[in-house]
Design an enzyme around this catalytic site. Structure first.
Site, mmCIF file in Angstrom:
data_model
loop_
_atom_site.group_PDB
_atom_site.id
_atom_site.type_symbol
_atom_site.label_atom_id
_atom_site.label_comp_id
_atom_site.label_asym_id
_atom_site.label_seq_id
_atom_site.Cartn_x
_atom_site.Cartn_y
_atom_site.Cartn_z
ATOM 1 C CB CYS A 2 -0.932 -0.095 1.520
ATOM 2 S SG CYS A 2 -2.001 -1.541 1.359
ATOM 3 N NE ARG A 27 4.184 1.559 -2.126
ATOM 4 C CZ ARG A 27 5.118 1.421 -1.350
ATOM 5 N NH1 ARG A 27 6.396 1.936 -1.411
ATOM 6 N NH2 ARG A 27 4.872 0.840 -0.175
ATOM 7 C CD1 TRP A 75 -0.740 -5.880 -1.999
ATOM 8 C CD2 TRP A 75 -0.946 -5.302 -4.364
ATOM 9 N NE1 TRP A 75 -0.594 -6.939 -2.635
ATOM 10 C CE2 TRP A 75 -0.494 -6.749 -3.974
ATOM 11 C CE3 TRP A 75 -0.981 -4.903 -5.578
ATOM 12 C CZ2 TRP A 75 -0.287 -7.569 -5.069
ATOM 13 C CZ3 TRP A 75 -0.955 -5.521 -6.554
ATOM 14 C CH2 TRP A 75 -0.560 -7.080 -6.433
ATOM 15 C CG ASN A 101 2.350 -0.821 3.370
ATOM 16 O OD1 ASN A 101 1.953 -1.639 3.059
ATOM 17 N ND2 ASN A 101 3.746 -0.553 2.838
ATOM 18 N N GLY A 102 0.855 -2.852 5.474
ATOM 19 C CA GLY A 102 1.290 -4.209 6.260
ATOM 20 C C GLY A 102 0.194 -5.246 6.433
ATOM 21 C CD GLU A 482 11.830 -19.935 -11.317
ATOM 22 O OE1 GLU A 482 11.296 -20.417 -12.300
ATOM 23 O OE2 GLU A 482 11.898 -18.541 -11.353
ATOM 24 C CE LYS A 486 12.495 -15.556 -12.782
ATOM 25 N NZ LYS A 486 11.565 -16.247 -12.779
ATOM 26 C CD GLU A 489 11.789 -14.754 -17.031
ATOM 27 O OE1 GLU A 489 10.687 -14.562 -17.733
ATOM 28 O OE2 GLU A 489 11.452 -15.302 -15.836
ATOM 29 C CG HIS A 505 20.340 -41.310 -20.344
ATOM 30 N ND1 HIS A 505 20.848 -42.572 -20.451
ATOM 31 C CD2 HIS A 505 20.413 -41.080 -18.851
ATOM 32 C CE1 HIS A 505 20.974 -43.412 -19.293
ATOM 33 N NE2 HIS A 505 20.797 -42.487 -18.171
ATOM 34 C CE LYS A 604 4.919 -9.920 -12.770
ATOM 35 N NZ LYS A 604 6.152 -10.823 -12.328
#
Ligand code: AGP
Length: 609
Positions: A2, A27, A75, A101-102, A482, A486, A489, A505, A604
């Protein structure tokens, strides 16, 4: 996260609040609101959606002229995006306003206590307990009331409060979420982040956890948690506005990598009680239902899919469930055998990925019970799943997913432990062991972030590199997948991940002198096998970069470079092991001059199939 803005001074507060909130839009948020102290009352306006809607509402009513005010962009974490859940929140009499915020971990208990005293709530938020607590505590000093209430709150918060009782005063408090004071002449500012006030002043005070700040037009007083004066040296901000939006980081991705300790802590908040308690009501399973559960399907895309691979391993290992996992874009077309009562878990940061949304619908059509793990409250997937467990990573701006991934793994770990406990496969002693490990992860993640310089040194030489291979076994294979995604991309280096035992193999033919091989060795029971694989690639001239546990010095005999991780239970290592791979990809992309936050061809949220 937030956004908070506060102003107290000689001029109308509203324009300053709106301008500040605009500068915090990056944000991410889903609703907004303002409160201005005006002629002995609180003038309040809220709006769901973007600031344009708030401004339209404000335009349609008499302008607020008061010179003390607070504003907020929300948020959502507790309660969907809506006008009633938007901040500021006020007390019963509408005399005190608060923005926050939190996450208030103990808000339910506080809310029950307040309701028993007759307090009435309008929202589903955790935040709304704060103004009602202030109403109870207020005895002529907003500063004292805020300090008393701050001591009652568990979890993380940055808050700002104002009151008709004390026009010309704003009181802020911080614990775990940032809060910044802007120093003006005859006016002062409060904000959750520097960008909100940077066009007004570059002279700031960064509050520390536990501190309270009292702002009037001519004075800023910082107090420690005991109420004693805490003199602070002003900090002059030299960033340009763009850099300030990234919290001083050069890229959102690096900012979000470094936000992971906070994101992990927020995602665990209120879910791992003392001792052997996991609070995961959203899972909606009791022991009978959990024991009757036979099969789980997991489906997702990209990084979320890789989190799902870790989830499969944990659900099989801890809860002894049969788990099938598919890339969402394939899932629908294999005519899966889903029985009513099977559990389908869909994982999605954005909750808008078309492939994953369609896979969810397919699971529902076939009678599965659907559970979404997602980061954005109120998104399409969360609205269509039977139940939702939110990661609390906060807005993830960079296209490359980092903090969403590690918090997704955290939620999957909690689910596996909870189902394992309910199904009688995880004992109280084991649960206590894992919970101790989980609760240590935010702190250990801070330690792992210190490897950034070492990884930058490694990646600096990758400007002309063409191929990199990642190898691992078990959970480390999921991690290798992963890591290669990363790297690919954002640095555009071709990378592949292989089960280490599979290399011989075929792909071993590509291991030639100098090609980097990232060998992941975080699973003790597979370590010896990995050592053989490291030897195998070294014999072909590979440059081996080992990722292993602290104290595993034997690996240095074979690896050319070694990055170490704090020792935690092997099942909990994926959260920590992801961070060096994120940093490696980041530094490689920077070294190659790539657009780190917005890599070519990518979005995104992929809302097309
Ligand atoms: C991750 O770094 C990628 N940007 C991408 O693979 C992403 O994870 C995938 O598109 C899924 O997105 P979602 O989690 O929002 O569904």
């Amino acid at each position: 996260m937030c956004g908070i803005v506060g102003y107290v001074g000689r001029y109308a507060a509203l324009p300053v609040l709106l301008d500040g909130l605009r500068r915090l839009e990056y944000r991410g948020y889903d609703s907004a609101g303002v409160a201005v102290v005006e002629d002995g009352r609180l003038a309040l306006t809220w709006a769901e959606g973007k600031l344009d809607r708030l401004e339209a509402k404000l335009e349609a009513q008499p302008r607020f002229e008061g010179t003390t005010g607070i504003g907020h962009t929300r948020w959502a974490t507790h309660g969907p995006p809506s006008e009633t859940n938007a901040h500021p929140h006020v007390d019963c009499l509408g005399k005190l306003a608060v923005v926050h915020n939190g996450i208030i971990e103990n808000y339910l208990a506080l809310k029950e206590q307040l309701a028993a005293k007759g307090h009435r709530f309008r929202s589903e938020t955790d935040t709304e307990v704060i103004p009602h607590l202030l109403e109870e505590a207020y005895d002529g000093s907003l500063e004292a009331a805020v300090r008393e209430v701050a001591g009652l709150l568990q979890g993380s918060f940055a808050m700002a409060a104002t009151s008709v009782h004390e026009p010309g005063t704003i009181v802020g408090a911080r614990k775990g979420s940032p809060l910044v004071v802007g120093l003006g002449r005859g006016e002062n500012y409060l904000a959750s982040d520097i960008p909100a006030i940077l066009t007004r002043t570059r002279d700031t005070i960064i509050l520390e956890d536990g501190e309270i700040v009292v702002l009037t037009p001519d004075e800023v007083r910082v107090l420690d948690r005991e109420g004693r004066p805490a003199p602070k040296e002003p900090f002059r901000v030299h960033w340009d506005p763009d850099r300030a939006e990234r919290g001083g980081y050069p890229h959102f991705m690096l900012k979000e990598i470094h936000e992971q300790p906070r994101a992990l802590a927020d995602t665990l908040a209120g879910r791992t009680g003392p001792g052997t308690r996991i609070e995961l009501d959203e899972l909606r399973f009791d022991a009978t239902g959990a024991r009757a559960l036979d099969r789980v399907f997991i489906t997702a895309c990209g990084t979320a899919y890789h989190a799902g691979l870790v989830g499969k391993h944990l659900l099989e290992g801890l809860a002894r469930l049969r788990v099938e996992i598919d890339v969402a874009s394939e899932f629908r077309y294999r005519d899966p055998v889903i029985c009513p009562g099977d559990l389908a878990i869909v994982v999605s940061q954005s909750g808008e990925t078309a492939d994953t949304l369609e896979a969810l619908r397919e699971c529902r059509r076939r009678g599965a019970r659907t559970l979404a793990i997602t980061n954005v409250v109120g998104n399409s997937i969360s609205r269509e799943a039977d139940t939702v467990i939110y990661t609390r990573a906060g807005p993830e701006i960079a296209v490359a997913s980092t903090k969403a991934y590690t918090t997704q793994i955290l939620v999957l770990t909690l689910i596996a432990l909870k189902l394992g406990e309910l199904r009688g496969h995880v004992s109280a002693r084991q649960l206590s062991h894992y919970l101790r490990g989980l609760n240590a992860l935010p702190r250990l993640a801070e330690n792992v972030l210190q490897t950034s310089g070492q990884l930058a040194d490694l990646a600096r030489n990758w400007t002309a590199l063409e191929d990199v291979f990642f190898i691992g076994r078990g959970l480390d294979h999921a991690l290798a997948l992963e890591g290669q995604l990363k790297l690919k991309e954002i640095s555009y280096i071709h990378a592949e991940a292989y089960p280490a035992g599979e290399l011989k193999h075929g792909t071993l033919a590509l291991i030639v002198p100098g090609v980097p091989v990232i060998a992941l060795v975080t699973q003790p029971e597979l370590r010896d096998k990995m050592m053989s694989n490291i030897t195998e690639v070294k014999a072909r001239g590979a440059t081996v970069i080992g990722l292993a546990l602290e104290g595993d010095d034997d690996i240095t005999r074979h690896a050319d470079h070694l990055v170490t991780l704090p020792r935690v239970d092997g099942l909990l290592t994926p959260v920590l092991a992801a961070i060096p791979l994120q940093l490696l990809a980041y530094h490689a992309a920077v070294a190659r001059g790539c657009d780190v936050d917005q890599p070519r061809n990518l979005a995104k949220s992929v809302t097309v199939e």
